[in-house]
Design a protein around this motif. Structure first.
Motif, PDB file in Angstrom:
ATOM      1  N   TYR A   1      -0.336   9.144  13.473  1.00 48.47           N
ATOM      2  CA  TYR A   1      -0.732   7.815  13.948  1.00 48.47           C
ATOM      3  C   TYR A   1       0.159   7.238  15.040  1.00 48.47           C
ATOM      4  CZ  TYR A   1      -3.434   7.866   9.595  1.00 48.47           C
ATOM      5  OH  TYR A   1      -4.303   8.199   8.584  1.00 48.47           O
TER       6      TYR A   1
ATOM      7  N   TYR B   1       0.165   3.360   7.394  1.00 53.33           N
ATOM      8  CA  TYR B   1       0.102   3.792   8.788  1.00 53.33           C
ATOM      9  C   TYR B   1      -1.329   3.741   9.320  1.00 53.33           C
ATOM     10  CZ  TYR B   1       4.978   5.259   9.146  1.00 53.33           C
ATOM     11  OH  TYR B   1       6.345   5.265   9.215  1.00 53.33           O
ATOM     12  N   GLN B   2      -2.284   4.164   8.505  1.00 54.83           N
ATOM     13  CA  GLN B   2      -3.672   4.163   8.958  1.00 54.83           C
ATOM     14  C   GLN B   2      -4.168   2.748   9.236  1.00 54.83           C
ATOM     15  OE1 GLN B   2      -6.417   6.219   6.395  1.00 54.83           O
ATOM     16  NE2 GLN B   2      -8.209   5.543   7.541  1.00 54.83           N
ATOM     17  N   GLU B   3      -3.900   1.823   8.319  1.00 54.80           N
ATOM     18  CA  GLU B   3      -4.391   0.455   8.481  1.00 54.80           C
ATOM     19  C   GLU B   3      -3.660  -0.271   9.603  1.00 54.80           C
ATOM     20  OE1 GLU B   3      -4.914  -1.694   4.764  1.00 54.80           O
ATOM     21  OE2 GLU B   3      -5.242   0.220   3.723  1.00 54.80           O
TER      22      GLU B   3
ATOM     23  N   GLY C   1       0.613   6.459   3.424  1.00 58.88           N
ATOM     24  CA  GLY C   1      -0.509   6.927   4.249  1.00 58.88           C
ATOM     25  C   GLY C   1      -1.427   5.797   4.686  1.00 58.88           C
ATOM     26  N   PRO C   2      -1.951   5.008   3.737  1.00 57.39           N
ATOM     27  CA  PRO C   2      -2.787   3.863   4.116  1.00 57.39           C
ATOM     28  C   PRO C   2      -2.054   2.845   4.979  1.00 57.39           C
ATOM     29  CG  PRO C   2      -3.128   4.402   1.821  1.00 57.39           C
ATOM     30  CD  PRO C   2      -1.985   5.256   2.297  1.00 57.39           C
TER      31      PRO C   2
ATOM     32  N   VAL D   1       0.858  -1.187   0.000  1.00 62.40           N
ATOM     33  CA  VAL D   1       0.000   0.000   0.000  1.00 62.40           C
ATOM     34  C   VAL D   1       0.892   1.234   0.000  1.00 62.40           C
ATOM     35  CG1 VAL D   1      -1.973  -1.064   1.172  1.00 62.40           C
ATOM     36  CG2 VAL D   1      -0.135  -0.068   2.530  1.00 62.40           C
ATOM     37  N   ASP D   2       0.297   2.404  -0.254  1.00 63.86           N
ATOM     38  CA  ASP D   2       1.037   3.653  -0.112  1.00 63.86           C
ATOM     39  C   ASP D   2       1.307   3.926   1.364  1.00 63.86           C
ATOM     40  OD1 ASP D   2       1.124   4.095  -2.826  1.00 63.86           O
ATOM     41  OD2 ASP D   2      -0.662   5.361  -2.856  1.00 63.86           O
TER      42      ASP D   2
ATOM     43  N   TYR E   1       3.357  10.974   8.986  1.00 62.78           N
ATOM     44  CA  TYR E   1       2.499   9.835   9.335  1.00 62.78           C
ATOM     45  C   TYR E   1       2.679   9.441  10.797  1.00 62.78           C
ATOM     46  CZ  TYR E   1       2.272   9.672   4.278  1.00 62.78           C
ATOM     47  OH  TYR E   1       2.105  10.012   2.957  1.00 62.78           O
TER      48      TYR E   1
ATOM     49  N   ASP F   1      -5.250   0.981  12.710  1.00 65.67           N
ATOM     50  CA  ASP F   1      -6.593   0.415  12.842  1.00 65.67           C
ATOM     51  C   ASP F   1      -6.579  -1.083  13.127  1.00 65.67           C
ATOM     52  OD1 ASP F   1      -7.646   2.900  12.368  1.00 65.67           O
ATOM     53  OD2 ASP F   1      -8.105   2.539  10.258  1.00 65.67           O
TER      54      ASP F   1
ATOM     55  N   GLN G   1      -5.544  -3.477  11.035  1.00 71.64           N
ATOM     56  CA  GLN G   1      -5.747  -4.316   9.860  1.00 71.64           C
ATOM     57  C   GLN G   1      -4.465  -5.036   9.448  1.00 71.64           C
ATOM     58  OE1 GLN G   1      -8.203  -2.490   6.689  1.00 71.64           O
ATOM     59  NE2 GLN G   1      -8.571  -0.804   8.116  1.00 71.64           N
TER      60      GLN G   1
END
Length: 305
Positions: free
Chosen positions: A118, A91-93, A88-89, A85-86, A114, A96, A98
């Motif tokens: 996060y 760190y977000q995932e 940003g996603p 993934v890129d 990031y 979260d 995931q």
């Protein structure tokens, strides 16, 4: 057969059955004690549950993630999933839950934004690679040595800086560099593969080109390149690559977490994998080859030595 003999036979069968049951329980107990079937918070073995790894499509992170996948398989994990993934996603995932972990965090500079967003929802497990640099690079035959000189020669570069994926930290740093140095050049986004293809094309014809690049990268092994000096510090000092985990992984998958705390390698290690991939070996096969050729280090990570 009389009743007395039948009773004796039944007694013998019962004794044999109890002995076999005891031996089986003992073997299972030993297996658990060795850590190969450690129960997780859900009551099942962590080796049976999926392990989910996220990574960014930088050559070094492709190498490290595929190596980690092979290491975990060797350690006994049945299902190890890797997902690109890129940044940003990623760190977000991870925040979260995931993903279980990533070995792709470039800190404290490249992924600074990031981490600020996060970081309080992530577990910084371990630095896995030291002294990692990012910046602008040119072929060594280009007779400039500093980012400050780009404007005066911008026409020879066609007014372009060739970059990679728009969400990458190095692209954000390059925007900062353009602002700090007042560069009248366009930052062209694309992909890591497109950037190296453009670099190869320019080198083949001895043309001028400036690209976003980082170390370790196989390009420095293949071609004669140099970083442009960055006196304003737009790209920061050298980063390190860090392994980040989701919160709670330590408690839920303690054996996996232990491997992550021990995973650390060198530029020489990762360059071998990257060069094999660049020379046409699949990432999985290159990782398998490295794991087989480095049993002592792999066993140290797994915890066998």
């Amino acid at each position: 057969m009389n009743v007395k003999k039948l009773g004796s036979v039944l007694a013998i069968c019962l004794i044999i059955g109890l002995a076999l049951l005891a031996a089986g329980c003992s073997e299972k107990g030993n297996e658990t004690a060795e850590g190969t079937e450690t129960p997780t918070a859900t009551g099942t073995s962590e080796f049976s549950e999926p392990v989910k790894i996220g990574y960014v499509l930088w050559d070094g992170e492709i190498a490290s993630t595929n190596v980690m996948q092979q290491v975990l398989k060797k350690a006994g994990y049945k299902n190890v999933e890797i997902t690109a993934v890129d940044a940003g996603p990623l760190y977000q995932e991870l925040a979260d839950g995931q993903f279980d972990f990533t070995t792709s965090a470039w800190l404290p500079y490249t992924h600074k934004h990031y981490w600020e967003v996060y970081g309080d929802r992530l577990d910084p497990v371990q630095t896995n690679l030291e002294d990692c640099k990012i910046g602008l690079a040119v072929p060594s035959y280009v007779p400039i040595n500093s980012i400050e000189e780009l404007n005066s020669e911008k026409d020879k570069f066609n007014g372009k800086i060739i970059g990679i994926e728009p969400g990458a930290g190095i692209m954000q740093a390059s925007e900062t560099a353009i602002s700090d140095y007042g560069l009248k050049m366009e930052l062209v986004s694309g992909s890591s593969a497109a950037m190296t293809a453009s670099l190869k094309k320019a080198l083949d014809s001895k043309e001028w080109i400036v690209v976003t690049l980082w170390s370790p990268h196989w390009a420095f092994n293949r071609w004669d390149l140099k970083y442009l000096d960055d006196p304003k510090g737009a790209y920061g000092d050298a980063d390190h690559v860090e392994t980040l985990a989701r919160l709670g992984l330590n408690e839920e998958k303690p054996n996996l977490y232990g491997i992550l705390t021990r995973f650390k390698w060198t530029h020489d290690d990762i360059q071998v994998v990257m060069m094999d991939i660049e020379n046409g070996t699949t990432p999985e096969a290159a990782a398998e080859k490295w794991v087989e050729n480095n049993p002592q280090k792999v066993n140290e990570w797994i915890g066998k030595e």
